[in-house]
Design an enzyme around this catalytic site. Structure first.
Site, PDB file in Angstrom:
ATOM      1  N   TYR A  59       0.830  -1.219   0.000  1.00 44.25           N
ATOM      2  CA  TYR A  59       0.000   0.000   0.000  1.00 44.25           C
ATOM      3  C   TYR A  59       0.861   1.263   0.000  1.00 44.25           C
ATOM      4  O   TYR A  59       0.340   2.365  -0.063  1.00 44.25           O
ATOM      5  CB  TYR A  59      -0.895   0.026   1.262  1.00 44.25           C
ATOM      6  CG  TYR A  59      -0.067  -0.016   2.535  1.00 44.25           C
ATOM      7  CD1 TYR A  59       0.250  -1.228   3.141  1.00 44.25           C
ATOM      8  CD2 TYR A  59       0.448   1.150   3.107  1.00 44.25           C
ATOM      9  CE1 TYR A  59       1.031  -1.281   4.268  1.00 44.25           C
ATOM     10  CE2 TYR A  59       1.239   1.107   4.233  1.00 44.25           C
ATOM     11  CZ  TYR A  59       1.521  -0.110   4.812  1.00 44.25           C
ATOM     12  OH  TYR A  59       2.320  -0.152   5.935  1.00 44.25           O
ATOM     13  N   GLY A  60       2.183   1.093   0.101  1.00 41.23           N
ATOM     14  CA  GLY A  60       3.036   2.268   0.310  1.00 41.23           C
ATOM     15  C   GLY A  60       4.104   2.406  -0.754  1.00 41.23           C
ATOM     16  O   GLY A  60       3.826   2.380  -1.952  1.00 41.23           O
ATOM     17  N   THR A  61       5.349   2.524  -0.294  1.00 42.54           N
ATOM     18  CA  THR A  61       6.464   2.807  -1.206  1.00 42.54           C
ATOM     19  C   THR A  61       6.812   1.629  -2.114  1.00 42.54           C
ATOM     20  O   THR A  61       7.596   1.791  -3.041  1.00 42.54           O
ATOM     21  CB  THR A  61       7.725   3.196  -0.410  1.00 42.54           C
ATOM     22  OG1 THR A  61       8.083   2.093   0.439  1.00 42.54           O
ATOM     23  CG2 THR A  61       7.489   4.428   0.431  1.00 42.54           C
ATOM     24  N   LEU A  62       6.236   0.445  -1.846  1.00 41.72           N
ATOM     25  CA  LEU A  62       6.523  -0.714  -2.707  1.00 41.72           C
ATOM     26  C   LEU A  62       5.604  -0.765  -3.925  1.00 41.72           C
ATOM     27  O   LEU A  62       5.809  -1.570  -4.831  1.00 41.72           O
ATOM     28  CB  LEU A  62       6.390  -2.016  -1.909  1.00 41.72           C
ATOM     29  CG  LEU A  62       7.429  -2.274  -0.816  1.00 41.72           C
ATOM     30  CD1 LEU A  62       7.055  -3.519  -0.009  1.00 41.72           C
ATOM     31  CD2 LEU A  62       8.820  -2.453  -1.405  1.00 41.72           C
ATOM     32  N   GLU A  72      11.939  -4.176   5.438  1.00 39.79           N
ATOM     33  CA  GLU A  72      10.919  -3.485   6.247  1.00 39.79           C
ATOM     34  C   GLU A  72      11.186  -3.655   7.749  1.00 39.79           C
ATOM     35  O   GLU A  72      10.363  -3.280   8.573  1.00 39.79           O
ATOM     36  CB  GLU A  72       9.515  -3.997   5.907  1.00 39.79           C
ATOM     37  CG  GLU A  72       9.105  -3.825   4.443  1.00 39.79           C
ATOM     38  CD  GLU A  72       8.956  -2.359   4.014  1.00 39.79           C
ATOM     39  OE1 GLU A  72       9.205  -1.459   4.831  1.00 39.79           O
ATOM     40  OE2 GLU A  72       8.614  -2.138   2.838  1.00 39.79           O
TER      41      GLU A  72
HETATM   42  N1  PCA Z   1       6.364  -0.320   2.226  1.00 41.18           N
HETATM   43  C1  PCA Z   1       5.395  -1.342   2.476  1.00 41.18           C
HETATM   44  C2  PCA Z   1       4.838  -0.977   3.814  1.00 41.18           C
HETATM   45  C3  PCA Z   1       4.990   0.501   3.881  1.00 41.18           C
HETATM   46  C4  PCA Z   1       5.997   0.812   2.848  1.00 41.18           C
HETATM   47  O1  PCA Z   1       6.405   1.897   2.538  1.00 41.18           O
HETATM   48  C5  PCA Z   1       4.311  -1.274   1.417  1.00 41.18           C
HETATM   49  O2  PCA Z   1       4.454  -0.551   0.421  1.00 41.18           O
HETATM   50  O3  PCA Z   1       3.297  -1.971   1.566  1.00 41.18           O
END
Ligand code: PCA
Length: 163
Positions: free
Chosen positions: A9-12, A84
């Site tokens: 949900y984030g930077t990935l 992570e």
């Molecule tokens: N990376 C993981 C968790 C939060 C982040 O930045 C993601 O993208 O799901």
């Protein structure tokens, strides 16, 4: 070969700062499945001095979160756990999500992917603005500080977690 389903949900996510690490063949195998949305509401916030996105472990608060589903092999999952800092920092839990089709409609199929989530977070994080989807270049202006530029000797943990 064992594959695990992962919801990011984030930077990935695609077009986000750490996507290349998710896709890099050197650290394992990744296959895109579909877009998805959480069945329940979760707080998705941006916090710490590095503007990191976090899903807080407080179901029922915030929004139903948009993200992406991927199959990853064991090597990739181990690599991402290390990246992570799981379980010292994020926990990896299974939560229900709706799959989405090409027209961005939610389907009735629910899956139970893994997701990186923050537990034992500081209560004050719940006062942050809560998003339904993360974009590092969004109008919030909170630009993500790349991992290479984060100070190695500084732990973001003390910013957001009770340790
Ligand atoms: N990376 C993981 C968790 C939060 C982040 O930045 C993601 O993208 O799901």
């Amino acid at each position: 070969m064992k594959l695990s389903l992962l919801f990011v949900y984030g930077t990935l996510k695609r077009n986000q700062p750490n996507y290349r690490l998710l896709m890099d063949k050197e650290s394992g195998e990744t296959t895109f499945v579909s877009n998805a949305r959480t069945v329940q509401k979760w707080p998705l916030i941006i916090a710490s001095k590095y503007n990191i996105p976090y899903l807080l472990n407080k179901r029922g608060f915030g929004n139903q979160i948009f993200g992406e589903l991927y199959y990853v092999n064991e090597r990739k999952l181990n690599f991402l756990d290390e990246f992570e800092k799981c379980p010292q920092y994020y926990d990896r839990l299974q939560i229900p999500v709706y799959q989405m089709n090409e027209n961005e409609n939610t389907c009735n199929t629910t899956l139970n992917p893994w997701v990186y989530i923050l537990s034992d977070f500081k209560e004050s994080l719940l006062e942050h603005k809560m998003y339904e989807s993360y974009d590092s270049r969004g109008s919030h202006g909170l630009r993500y500080v790349k991992r290479e530029d984060q100070h190695e000797n500084y732990s973001t943990i003390c910013d957001v977690k009770y340790t």
